[in-house]
Design a protein around this motif. Sequence first.
Motif, PDB file in Angstrom:
ATOM      1  N   TYR A  90       0.854  -1.192   0.000  1.00 11.29           N
ATOM      2  CA  TYR A  90       0.000   0.000   0.000  1.00 11.29           C
ATOM      3  C   TYR A  90       0.884   1.232   0.000  1.00 11.29           C
ATOM      4  N   GLN A  91       0.666   2.102  -0.976  1.00  9.32           N
ATOM      5  CA  GLN A  91       1.348   3.389  -0.989  1.00  9.32           C
ATOM      6  C   GLN A  91       0.486   4.369  -0.199  1.00  9.32           C
ATOM      7  N   LYS A  93      -0.249   7.944   1.437  1.00  7.26           N
ATOM      8  CA  LYS A  93       0.066   9.367   1.321  1.00  7.26           C
ATOM      9  C   LYS A  93      -0.532  10.098   2.514  1.00  7.26           C
ATOM     10  N   ARG A 135      -7.696   1.215  -4.727  1.00  5.06           N
ATOM     11  CA  ARG A 135      -7.298   1.987  -5.911  1.00  5.06           C
ATOM     12  C   ARG A 135      -5.878   1.590  -6.290  1.00  5.06           C
ATOM     13  N   SER A 137      -2.191   1.719  -7.998  1.00  3.62           N
ATOM     14  CA  SER A 137      -1.208   2.757  -8.265  1.00  3.62           C
ATOM     15  C   SER A 137       0.095   2.074  -8.664  1.00  3.62           C
ATOM     16  N   TRP A 138       1.163   2.855  -8.765  1.00  2.00           N
ATOM     17  CA  TRP A 138       2.461   2.337  -9.178  1.00  2.00           C
ATOM     18  C   TRP A 138       3.516   2.910  -8.250  1.00  2.00           C
ATOM     19  N   THR A 143       8.755   4.435 -14.855  1.00  4.21           N
ATOM     20  CA  THR A 143       7.561   3.750 -15.364  1.00  4.21           C
ATOM     21  C   THR A 143       7.846   2.315 -15.754  1.00  4.21           C
ATOM     22  N   TYR A 150      -1.428  -0.660  -4.163  1.00  4.34           N
ATOM     23  CA  TYR A 150      -2.639   0.087  -3.864  1.00  4.34           C
ATOM     24  C   TYR A 150      -2.242   1.426  -3.253  1.00  4.34           C
ATOM     25  N   SER A 151      -3.152   2.366  -3.282  1.00  4.32           N
ATOM     26  CA  SER A 151      -2.828   3.671  -2.705  1.00  4.32           C
ATOM     27  C   SER A 151      -4.010   4.196  -1.898  1.00  4.32           C
ATOM     28  N   SER A 152      -3.688   4.978  -0.883  1.00  2.00           N
ATOM     29  CA  SER A 152      -4.719   5.606  -0.068  1.00  2.00           C
ATOM     30  C   SER A 152      -4.125   6.794   0.666  1.00  2.00           C
ATOM     31  N   ARG A 188       4.837  10.228   0.903  1.00  2.00           N
ATOM     32  CA  ARG A 188       4.292   8.906   0.597  1.00  2.00           C
ATOM     33  C   ARG A 188       5.284   7.830   1.010  1.00  2.00           C
ATOM     34  N   SER A 190       5.682   3.321   0.900  1.00  2.00           N
ATOM     35  CA  SER A 190       5.150   2.045   0.439  1.00  2.00           C
ATOM     36  C   SER A 190       5.200   1.050   1.597  1.00  2.00           C
TER      37      SER A 190
END
Length: 261
Positions: A90-91, A93, A135, A137-138, A143, A150-152, A188, A190
């Motif tokens: 989970y990323q 923020k 959600r 994310s990367w 790239t 995932y991100s939150s 952020r 991870s």
Amino acid sequence: MQTGEVQQALNLEEKTWYAMSLGDLTLYLQQKGSELLTATAYQSNDAPPLCQVLHPVEQLADGVKIKERLYIGDPEEQYRIQLQLADKPYQVKTDTPIRIGPNGHLVLYVSTPLWVQLISTSGQVMSEYPAVSPRLSWVGSSTTEGALCYSSKSTAPADITQVQRREHRAVTAMELVNSGTAPLSVERLSLPLNMLSLYYASGEGFWTESVRFRIEPGSGETTIVASAKPPLDIGEAKLISEPRESGKSSRLKTAMNLIMG
């Protein structure tokens, strides 16, 4: 929700729908001969979170359709419901940027949604469903170098008394250590949930092991160290589920730039 309700063996009456709810998820189950039928429904994410143990219902809710038909194969096998952490990092923020002085450290508390798993008695995960739709994310240095996650967003309080316990989320204590001689900006991080265990403490809810991030401000190189258990402040905690990745190490090092601030 008590630990006995978390790891619940399925004992379903034939051809009767049952439902349980957690977070935004309502999971429907029906035993029909050798197959287990499943269906899911998700409420709006701005609605109050749900929490209801498995119980019989007359029928599926309007608009809900059968999602899967599960077959274990061995007639001696049975299903049970178990909670687990996310299957990807989970990323997280923070609502506001954080700056830590040289050689300083700070403990933040973040929570992430749980997953509901259907597991056979032999330990096979037949299917699983997030309590809240995540959600994607990367995370990575480019790239092409990195991985899906995932991100939150999180308020990430620094005071454990301000941590909000919720039945569908697990809390992680994250210690951020600035190992450099310049101030460290953090927006952020991870969080490797797929390498952590899930615990439950009475009155304190679900937790993971504490995680320490030792960060070098100049390069962003991060060493991640997972402790053996959740914070002592929550008292005795019972192990609910092991890490998804069996090759878990207590010392996780990466050269990826995990700090995106």
